[in-house]
Design an enzyme around this catalytic site. Structure first.
Site, short mmCIF file in Angstrom:
data_model
loop_
_atom_site.label_atom_id
_atom_site.label_comp_id
_atom_site.label_asym_id
_atom_site.label_seq_id
_atom_site.Cartn_x
_atom_site.Cartn_y
_atom_site.Cartn_z
N SER A 19 47.05 14.08 12.90
CA SER A 19 47.61 14.98 12.23
C SER A 19 48.50 15.72 13.32
O SER A 19 48.44 16.25 14.44
CB SER A 19 46.58 16.21 11.84
OG SER A 19 46.99 16.97 11.23
N SER A 44 48.41 19.24 9.06
CA SER A 44 47.50 20.24 8.60
C SER A 44 48.24 21.11 7.72
O SER A 44 49.40 21.66 7.96
CB SER A 44 46.78 20.93 9.57
OG SER A 44 46.00 20.05 10.26
N CYS A 126 41.47 26.46 13.98
CA CYS A 126 42.49 27.59 13.81
C CYS A 126 41.52 28.91 14.07
O CYS A 126 40.88 28.83 13.06
CB CYS A 126 43.03 27.52 12.44
SG CYS A 126 43.85 28.74 11.70
N ILE A 187 39.08 14.49 19.24
CA ILE A 187 39.06 15.67 19.46
C ILE A 187 40.44 16.42 19.17
O ILE A 187 41.63 15.58 19.07
CB ILE A 187 38.73 16.36 20.79
CG1 ILE A 187 39.69 15.71 21.85
CG2 ILE A 187 37.23 15.98 21.24
CD1 ILE A 187 39.37 15.71 23.22
N ASN A 188 40.66 17.52 19.16
CA ASN A 188 41.87 18.33 19.13
C ASN A 188 42.29 18.35 20.46
O ASN A 188 41.68 17.82 21.18
CB ASN A 188 41.68 19.75 18.09
CG ASN A 188 43.06 20.09 17.34
OD1 ASN A 188 44.00 19.79 18.06
ND2 ASN A 188 42.80 20.44 16.14
N GLY A 239 42.69 11.33 21.17
CA GLY A 239 43.02 12.01 22.39
C GLY A 239 43.54 10.96 23.67
O GLY A 239 42.53 10.35 24.10
N SER A 262 50.36 11.98 20.72
CA SER A 262 51.25 11.96 21.64
C SER A 262 51.65 10.65 22.09
O SER A 262 52.73 10.55 22.84
CB SER A 262 50.67 12.70 22.81
OG SER A 262 50.01 13.94 22.29
C1 LIG Z 1 52.92 18.52 18.32
C2 LIG Z 1 51.48 18.37 17.96
C3 LIG Z 1 51.29 18.96 16.62
C4 LIG Z 1 49.68 19.05 16.21
N1 LIG Z 1 49.41 19.52 14.93
C5 LIG Z 1 48.07 19.16 14.59
C6 LIG Z 1 47.83 19.67 13.31
O1 LIG Z 1 48.70 20.24 12.59
N2 LIG Z 1 46.46 19.64 12.75
C7 LIG Z 1 45.57 18.90 13.81
O2 LIG Z 1 44.54 18.85 13.30
N3 LIG Z 1 45.90 18.61 14.95
C8 LIG Z 1 47.07 18.73 15.14
N4 LIG Z 1 47.51 18.14 16.56
C9 LIG Z 1 46.57 17.55 17.42
C10 LIG Z 1 46.50 16.10 17.27
O3 LIG Z 1 46.27 15.68 15.81
C11 LIG Z 1 45.31 15.22 18.19
O4 LIG Z 1 44.26 15.68 18.00
C12 LIG Z 1 45.73 15.65 19.89
O5 LIG Z 1 47.04 15.74 19.83
C13 LIG Z 1 45.19 14.51 20.66
O6 LIG Z 1 45.52 13.23 20.45
P1 LIG Z 1 46.85 12.46 21.15
O7 LIG Z 1 46.47 12.73 22.61
O8 LIG Z 1 46.83 11.13 20.67
O9 LIG Z 1 47.99 13.42 20.79
C14 LIG Z 1 48.72 18.44 17.00
C15 LIG Z 1 49.17 17.65 18.52
C16 LIG Z 1 50.50 17.60 18.53
C17 LIG Z 1 51.08 17.09 19.96
#
Ligand SMILES: Cc1cc2nc3c(=O)[nH]c(=O)nc-3n(C[C@H](O)[C@H](O)[C@H](O)COP(=O)(O)O)c2cc1C
Length: 300
Positions: A19, A44, A126, A187-188, A239, A262
């Protein structure tokens, strides 16, 4: 070889766009679907339009991706008008929702459910207005949110997205499962900060942000491993997944779905196809026919 069943939804492969990264319009969902993702999670959405935080909101180096975008979004009502329906796109869609107050989680879920996503993901990270602390850090609040979302989601399965910024992620996962969650997303981002030593101040205007990217992976793997030992419902491990080997690691820790966010910054939009090819190559080399053979294998 990679076909994955997530809460009764068949995914052609386990990779899922996380997301917040691109899942904002029909066109971007279809594009990511055509680029090979097994499913796409929408940005989200809550009950209102949000502009997000002032710039700079992002920073990246070779292992760390930082953001403090502040959940900008068009709001659920505009999304309902824009998308109309989500079950006729090129890929299964996961609708991501959140609220400030408990009742808003229910209201936004009901509207999201009308779009018929394959799954509804609930971002409980949040900060909220009811009690003054995030839902993600308190098992009772996480359970309350889960119950109201479940009640409003109808037959659509729900996944509760957990934060690593807690003392014990297992108890939050357990509370969500007992309250009716069908899956856990973990995870977030991890709360973090980067300082510009020449400017002598934090790089992000918000000062703090959420860290994702390769440096997050060992934390995510640890969280998935702990959650797998605690709950029976499937996990979307997210993550730092950047290469096929990271996705295999997530599956070995216990993931069913594998979120990628990412990673797009590090490997481009073709990351889904690249990760799947690397997974298949590893599986062939190691004589693994399907992912069920290795799911959670690191626990043995
Ligand atoms: C720019 C950005 C915006 C994000 N916005 C949301 C969001 O709106 N809702 C959510 O649940 N997670 C959000 N995330 C978290 C990602 O969904 C994910 O959980 C987190 O980045 C870890 O995964 P990754 O290392 O593959 O990015 C966001 C991450 C990034 C980098």
């Amino acid at each position: 070889m990679l076909v994955t069943n997530l809460c009764g939804v068949e995914l052609r492969n386990p990779t899922i766009l996380a997301s917040g990264i691109l899942g904002v319009t029909k066109e971007s969902v279809n594009r990511i679907g055509n680029l090979g993702a097994g499913a796409v999670t929408l940005k989200s959405l809550c009950h209102e339009v949000r502009t997000g935080n002032p710039n700079p909101t992002m920073f990246a180096d070779k292992s760390v991706f930082m953001n403090a975008v502040g959940l900008p979004g068009q709001g659920i009502d505009n999304a309902v008008k824009d998308f109309k329906i989500l079950d006729n796109l090129s890929v299964p869609v996961i609708g991501s929702i959140y609220g400030y107050k408990i009742e808003q989680f229910g209201q936004v879920t009901k509207k999201m459910a009308s779009l018929k996503p394959a799954l509804i993901e609930v971002d409980i990270s949040c900060p909220h207005l009811d009690y003054g602390k995030p839902y993600d850090a308190d098992p009772k609040l996480a359970a309350e949110v889960t119950k109201i979302v479940k009640k409003n989601a109808g037959k659509i399965p729900i996944s509760i997205k957990l934060s690593p910024n807690v003392h014990d992620i297992k108890e939050i996962a357990h509370a969500a499962e007992r309250a009716g969650a069908d899956a856990i997303t973990a995870i977030n981002t991890v709360t973090a900060m980067v300082i510009d030593i020449d400017a002598k101040k934090p790089i992000l205007a918000n000062k703090m942000g959420g860290m994702s990217g390769p440096a997050l992976k060992p934390i995510a793997v640890r969280c998935v491993y702990e959650i797998y030992e605690t709950v029976k419902i499937p996990i979307i491990g997210t993550g730092g997944v950047t290469y096929g080997k990271d996705a295999i690691e997530m599956v070995m820790a216990g993931s069913t779905g594998v979120g990628i966010g990412s990673g797009i910054y590090y490997r481009g939009l073709n990351i889904f196809k690249k990760v799947c090819k690397e997974m298949r190559d590893w599986m062939k080399k190691n004589k693994v026919k399907n992912l069920n053979e290795i799911r959670g294998i690191a626990h043995k």
